[in-house]
Design a protein around this motif. Structure first.
Motif, PDB file in Angstrom:
ATOM      1  N   ALA A  65       0.829  -1.214   0.000  1.00  0.00           N
ATOM      2  CA  ALA A  65       0.000   0.000   0.000  1.00  0.00           C
ATOM      3  C   ALA A  65       0.859   1.258   0.000  1.00  0.00           C
ATOM      4  CB  ALA A  65      -0.935  -0.004   1.206  1.00  0.00           C
ATOM      5  N   LEU A  69       0.830   3.881  -3.111  1.00  0.00           N
ATOM      6  CA  LEU A  69       0.462   5.279  -2.875  1.00  0.00           C
ATOM      7  C   LEU A  69       1.556   6.223  -3.343  1.00  0.00           C
ATOM      8  CD1 LEU A  69      -1.217   5.062   0.632  1.00  0.00           C
ATOM      9  CD2 LEU A  69      -2.323   5.572  -1.555  1.00  0.00           C
ATOM     10  N   ARG A  70       2.780   5.859  -3.074  1.00  0.00           N
ATOM     11  CA  ARG A  70       3.892   6.710  -3.496  1.00  0.00           C
ATOM     12  C   ARG A  70       4.022   6.718  -5.014  1.00  0.00           C
ATOM     13  NH1 ARG A  70       9.881   7.266  -0.975  1.00  0.00           N
ATOM     14  NH2 ARG A  70      10.538   8.839  -2.440  1.00  0.00           N
ATOM     15  N   THR A  72       1.645   6.173  -7.244  1.00  0.00           N
ATOM     16  CA  THR A  72       0.530   6.847  -7.899  1.00  0.00           C
ATOM     17  C   THR A  72       0.577   8.362  -7.708  1.00  0.00           C
ATOM     18  OG1 THR A  72      -0.903   6.442  -5.991  1.00  0.00           O
ATOM     19  CG2 THR A  72      -1.002   4.859  -7.797  1.00  0.00           C
ATOM     20  N   ARG A  73       1.387   8.828  -6.791  1.00  0.00           N
ATOM     21  CA  ARG A  73       1.560  10.274  -6.610  1.00  0.00           C
ATOM     22  C   ARG A  73       2.688  10.816  -7.467  1.00  0.00           C
ATOM     23  NH1 ARG A  73       0.492  10.457  -0.175  1.00  0.00           N
ATOM     24  NH2 ARG A  73      -1.738  10.164  -0.337  1.00  0.00           N
TER      25      ARG A  73
END
Length: 81
Positions: A65, A69-70, A72-73
Motif C-alpha cells: 500500500a 500510494l507513493r 501513484t503520486r
C-alpha cells in the motif's frame, strides 16, 4: 486439476487488470500473490491461520500500500524519489 483451474482463473484476472496499471504499480502489486495464496488455502483447504501469519500478511500488504500510494503520486519507485 483444481490447482490448474485456480491458476488459470488467477492469470485470467491478472491479465484483465494488468493493462490498467502502470508497470511500476503492477510490479509492486504482484508481491501480493503469496497473501492471496494464503487466503485461498485458508478458505478452500481449511488451513490454519495464526497471529504470526496475520501479522506477516499485514506487513506485506502495508508495504504494498505504501509503495502504490507513493507510485501513484508520481514520485517513481520507493527510495528513488
Amino acid at each position: 486439476m483444481s490447482g490448474a483451474a485456480t491458476s488459470g482463473l488467477g492469470y485470467a484476472l491478472w491479465y484483465r487488470v494488468l493493462p490498467q496499471l502502470s508497470p511500476a504499480v503492477a510490479a509492486v502489486v504482484q508481491l501480493s500473490v503469496p497473501i492471496i495464496a494464503i487466503a485461498a488455502g485458508a478458505v478452500l483447504l481449511g488451513e490454519q491461520i495464526n497471529a504470526r501469519l496475520i501479522l506477516g500478511a499485514c506487513l506485506v500488504l502495508g508495504g504494498i500500500a505504501l509503495a502504490v500510494l507513493r507510485l501513484t503520486r508520481g514520485r517513481g519507485f520507493p527510495g528513488k524519489g
